[in-house]
Each structure stands twice: as structure tokens, then as C-alpha cells.
Enzyme design. Structure first.
Site, PDB file in Angstrom:
ATOM      1  N   ASN A   1     -43.993  21.068   6.649  1.00 40.22           N
ATOM      2  CA  ASN A   1     -43.947  19.976   7.623  1.00 40.22           C
ATOM      3  C   ASN A   1     -42.780  20.265   8.555  1.00 40.22           C
ATOM      4  O   ASN A   1     -41.620  20.087   8.178  1.00 40.22           O
ATOM      5  CB  ASN A   1     -43.749  18.645   6.882  1.00 40.22           C
ATOM      6  CG  ASN A   1     -43.521  17.491   7.848  1.00 40.22           C
ATOM      7  OD1 ASN A   1     -43.692  17.640   9.057  1.00 40.22           O
ATOM      8  ND2 ASN A   1     -43.133  16.332   7.311  1.00 40.22           N
ATOM      9  N   TRP A   2     -43.105  20.724   9.741  1.00 45.73           N
ATOM     10  CA  TRP A   2     -42.035  21.134  10.670  1.00 45.73           C
ATOM     11  C   TRP A   2     -41.325  19.947  11.310  1.00 45.73           C
ATOM     12  O   TRP A   2     -40.317  20.113  11.999  1.00 45.73           O
ATOM     13  CB  TRP A   2     -42.625  22.028  11.775  1.00 45.73           C
ATOM     14  CG  TRP A   2     -43.114  23.356  11.299  1.00 45.73           C
ATOM     15  CD1 TRP A   2     -43.130  23.840  10.013  1.00 45.73           C
ATOM     16  CD2 TRP A   2     -43.658  24.403  12.130  1.00 45.73           C
ATOM     17  NE1 TRP A   2     -43.650  25.109   9.990  1.00 45.73           N
ATOM     18  CE2 TRP A   2     -43.989  25.482  11.269  1.00 45.73           C
ATOM     19  CE3 TRP A   2     -43.899  24.521  13.489  1.00 45.73           C
ATOM     20  CZ2 TRP A   2     -44.549  26.667  11.754  1.00 45.73           C
ATOM     21  CZ3 TRP A   2     -44.450  25.708  13.966  1.00 45.73           C
ATOM     22  CH2 TRP A   2     -44.768  26.770  13.107  1.00 45.73           C
TER      23      TRP A   2
ATOM     24  N   HIS B   1     -46.190   9.697   6.179  1.00 45.04           N
ATOM     25  CA  HIS B   1     -44.892  10.280   5.809  1.00 45.04           C
ATOM     26  C   HIS B   1     -43.825   9.184   5.817  1.00 45.04           C
ATOM     27  O   HIS B   1     -43.874   8.266   6.640  1.00 45.04           O
ATOM     28  CB  HIS B   1     -44.520  11.399   6.789  1.00 45.04           C
ATOM     29  CG  HIS B   1     -43.350  12.187   6.325  1.00 45.04           C
ATOM     30  ND1 HIS B   1     -42.054  11.763   6.523  1.00 45.04           N
ATOM     31  CD2 HIS B   1     -43.266  13.350   5.628  1.00 45.04           C
ATOM     32  CE1 HIS B   1     -41.228  12.649   5.970  1.00 45.04           C
ATOM     33  NE2 HIS B   1     -41.933  13.611   5.428  1.00 45.04           N
TER      34      HIS B   1
ATOM     35  N   GLU C   1     -40.943   9.109   6.929  1.00 47.32           N
ATOM     36  CA  GLU C   1     -40.255   8.931   8.214  1.00 47.32           C
ATOM     37  C   GLU C   1     -41.096   8.070   9.152  1.00 47.32           C
ATOM     38  O   GLU C   1     -40.556   7.322   9.975  1.00 47.32           O
ATOM     39  CB  GLU C   1     -39.946  10.307   8.836  1.00 47.32           C
ATOM     40  CG  GLU C   1     -38.770  10.956   8.111  1.00 47.32           C
ATOM     41  CD  GLU C   1     -38.812  12.471   8.038  1.00 47.32           C
ATOM     42  OE1 GLU C   1     -39.546  13.091   8.823  1.00 47.32           O
ATOM     43  OE2 GLU C   1     -38.111  13.031   7.173  1.00 47.32           O
TER      44      GLU C   1
ATOM     45  N   GLU D   1     -43.205  12.150  -2.301  1.00 48.29           N
ATOM     46  CA  GLU D   1     -41.933  12.500  -1.683  1.00 48.29           C
ATOM     47  C   GLU D   1     -40.925  11.373  -1.917  1.00 48.29           C
ATOM     48  O   GLU D   1     -40.919  10.379  -1.179  1.00 48.29           O
ATOM     49  CB  GLU D   1     -42.113  12.700  -0.173  1.00 48.29           C
ATOM     50  CG  GLU D   1     -43.046  13.835   0.186  1.00 48.29           C
ATOM     51  CD  GLU D   1     -42.705  14.431   1.547  1.00 48.29           C
ATOM     52  OE1 GLU D   1     -42.616  15.655   1.620  1.00 48.29           O
ATOM     53  OE2 GLU D   1     -42.501  13.672   2.514  1.00 48.29           O
TER      54      GLU D   1
ATOM     55  N   GLY E   1     -34.433  15.835   2.791  1.00 47.54           N
ATOM     56  CA  GLY E   1     -33.380  16.285   3.701  1.00 47.54           C
ATOM     57  C   GLY E   1     -31.979  16.029   3.180  1.00 47.54           C
ATOM     58  O   GLY E   1     -31.002  16.111   3.913  1.00 47.54           O
TER      59      GLY E   1
ATOM     60  N   SER F   1     -36.508  18.275  -0.432  1.00 45.66           N
ATOM     61  CA  SER F   1     -35.567  19.375  -0.657  1.00 45.66           C
ATOM     62  C   SER F   1     -36.131  20.499  -1.523  1.00 45.66           C
ATOM     63  O   SER F   1     -35.429  21.049  -2.376  1.00 45.66           O
ATOM     64  CB  SER F   1     -34.253  18.853  -1.242  1.00 45.66           C
ATOM     65  OG  SER F   1     -33.669  17.917  -0.351  1.00 45.66           O
TER      66      SER F   1
ATOM     67  N   GLY G   1     -40.013  20.526   4.074  1.00 47.31           N
ATOM     68  CA  GLY G   1     -39.467  20.210   5.392  1.00 47.31           C
ATOM     69  C   GLY G   1     -38.573  21.334   5.873  1.00 47.31           C
ATOM     70  O   GLY G   1     -39.041  22.386   6.317  1.00 47.31           O
ATOM     71  N   GLY G   2     -37.266  21.132   5.740  1.00 50.71           N
ATOM     72  CA  GLY G   2     -36.262  22.059   6.266  1.00 50.71           C
ATOM     73  C   GLY G   2     -36.532  23.532   5.959  1.00 50.71           C
ATOM     74  O   GLY G   2     -36.436  24.386   6.851  1.00 50.71           O
TER      75      GLY G   2
HETATM   76  P1  13P Z   1     -37.056  18.413   3.205  1.00 48.63           P
HETATM   77  O1  13P Z   1     -37.766  19.565   2.511  1.00 48.63           O
HETATM   78  O2  13P Z   1     -36.312  18.823   4.405  1.00 48.63           O
HETATM   79  O3  13P Z   1     -36.277  17.594   2.225  1.00 48.63           O
HETATM   80  O4  13P Z   1     -38.240  17.448   3.734  1.00 48.63           O
HETATM   81  C1  13P Z   1     -39.234  17.039   2.886  1.00 48.63           C
HETATM   82  C2  13P Z   1     -40.293  16.377   3.668  1.00 48.63           C
HETATM   83  O5  13P Z   1     -40.108  15.288   4.176  1.00 48.63           O
HETATM   84  C3  13P Z   1     -41.568  17.081   3.844  1.00 48.63           C
HETATM   85  O6  13P Z   1     -42.527  16.262   4.388  1.00 48.63           O
END
Ligand code: 13P
Length: 251
Positions: free
Chosen positions: A9-10, A95, A97, A167, A173, A213, A234-235
Site C-alpha cells: 500500500n503505497w 483502510h 487512515e 491492521e 507506521g 510495520s 506500507g512504508g
Molecule cells: P506500515 O507498514 O507503514 O506500518 O503501514 C501499514 C499499512 O497501513 C498498510 O496498509
């Protein structure tokens, strides 16, 4: 056996040039992978460009959100047929966010899943508790409410095609990962709940990803758990080296 699915997930990152550079490297370094379904989810504006690079490869393409109407007076939104038109096969829905910053609810997630399925997109549906909920012992209540709200009203065939991502919001993050045991406990809870809502047979084919993470150095332990079928990254999906290592966790 459920085939693992690892998706990047960029989020809000990568212009067209950056996206093309990244997927060109992924394409080169992941071409030998057949044991894992691989997906990248860039921003809407680069979906077509990325799709051109990924044509005839083993890497799938997904969007990060959609609106449930096909078209109409909904300024700023993007619909399932439009995502499909870019060549994408997947779409992330709900998600944390989006729940946190853009008012997404279990009800809107449910509508979005319906729209995705109607147009043949595979939904990657996110659920997860925030820190205060975990600390006050409400994790299972929150997950139950989310799953019941998001996954109601689908046929058995539709449910089988669903991908769920657990998640924990406190692990996104933050560098704090749920331990493999903490993650497994919730994944099993989700699978058992889906078995109650639908059937055991359906619950057993649904793939449940862990997100929060995920890194090259923790993926193996997470994947060793019985109900963890992949990751939503994510990251660490923004750099070719780390994403390639995560996808090749089995080596
Ligand atoms: P991180 O891997 O940066 O913690 O993000 C996870 C995420 O929200 C993937 O959708």
C-alpha cells in the site's frame, strides 16, 4: 492451502516517474515468484502507467479506495468501473487512515465492497483496533463490529473472493508490530467469526493479511502463524529492496 498474498500500500506517495522506477525494479526482481500473489497499490493518478509496466507479469495492481456509485455528480470521487478501466484487479477498502481522516464507516465500507464486487474487483478490506481499544480490552468487540458491519449481505461466492487485512492501528507506521501471537489471535478470531457469519468452508478459503510495520525482518515469523496468509505493507513497500525481501519471505 491458502496462497499467500502480499500487497504494497503505497499510500500518498510516488509521482508517475517514481512509480514507474519502483515497479520496473519489482518486475525485474520478483519475476521468479510463483508461491505468493503480489500486488501493488499506487495512487489513482499513476494506475495506468504502472499497469503498462506490469502487463503480463506476476504482479497485480490495486487502487487504494473507490466510491460506490458508478458515475454521476460526485466531484472528486473515482468509481469501480474507472478503476477497472486502468487495468487494476484489486482495491483496498476501509483502510484505517480513511476511517480516521475521511469519515469512512463500516456502512460505507460495505457499500464500497458491493461496488467493487459488482465490477469484478477484488476487495482488500481493512479492519483493526486503535491503541485505546486494545488497552481497554475491547479489541475483539471492535473487530467483531467491523466485520459484521463490513461483511454483511454477500453471497458465498463473493465472500470467497474477499481479502481481509487485519491492521492494528497502533502498529501502523509506528515501528511497533503486533507480535506474531497477538496477530494470530485476532486472525483466528476473524476467521471463526466469518465461519459463524457464513460457513467454515468459506472462512477457510478467505485470505487474511496482517498489516502494521511489516518489515523484512519480521515477515517470516508472522507468516509462520496458521491464520496469517500474507501482509499489507506500507512504508517497507516503497523501496524495492525491502518489498522484494518481504515477498520472498520463504527463502
Ligand atoms: P506500515 O507498514 O507503514 O506500518 O503501514 C501499514 C499499512 O497501513 C498498510 O496498509
Amino acid at each position: 492451502m491458502r496462497k499467500p498474498i502480499i500487497a504494497g500500500n503505497w499510500k500518498l506517495n510516488n509521482t508517475s516517474k517514481e512509480a514507474i522506477e519502483l515497479v520496473t525494479l519489482l518486475k525485474r526482481n520478483l519475476s521468479d515468484v510463483s508461491k505468493v500473489d503480489i500486488v501493488v497499490c499506487p495512487v489513482f493518478t499513476v494506475l495506468m502507467d504502472v499497469n503498462d509496466v506490469l502487463a503480463n507479469t506476476n504482479i497485480g495492481l490495486g487502487a487504494q479506495n473507490l466510491y460506490w456509485e458508478d458515475n454521476g455528480a460526485f466531484t472528486g470521487e473515482i468509481s469501480a468501473p474507472m478503476i477497472k478501466d486502468t487495468g487494476a484487479q484489486y482495491v483496498i477498502i476501509g483502510h484505517s487512515e480513511r476511517r480516521q481522516f475521511f469519515g469512512e464507516t463500516n456502512e460505507t465500507v460495505n457499500k464500497k465492497i458491493k461496488a467493487a464486487l459488482k465490477h469484478g474487483l477484488i476487495p482488500i478490506v481493512c479492519v483493526g483496533e486503535v491503541l485505546a481499544e486494545r488497552e481497554s480490552g475491547k479489541t475483539f468487540d471492535v473487530i467483531k463490529e467491523q466485520c459484521q458491519g463490513c461483511f454483511q449481505g454477500f453471497s458465498e461466492e463473493e465472500m470467497k473472493g474477499m481479502v481481509v487485512a487485519y491492521e492494528p492501528v497502533w502498529a501502523i507506521g509506528t515501528g511497533k508490530t503486533a507480535t506474531p501471537q497477538q496477530a494470530q489471535e485476532v486472525h483466528k478470531f476473524i476467521r471463526d467469526l466469518l465461519a459463524k457469519m457464513y460457513t467454515r468452508e468459506i472462512a477457510d478459503v478467505i485470505r487474511i493479511q496482517y498489516g502494521g510495520s511489516v518489515k523484512a525482518d519480521n515477515i517470516k515469523d508472522l507468516m509462520s502463524q496458521a491464520d496469517i496468509d500474507g501482509a499489507l505493507v506500507g512504508g517497507a513497500s516503497l523501496k524495492s529492496d525491502s518489498f522484494v525481501k518481504i515477498v520472498k519471505f520463504y527463502e
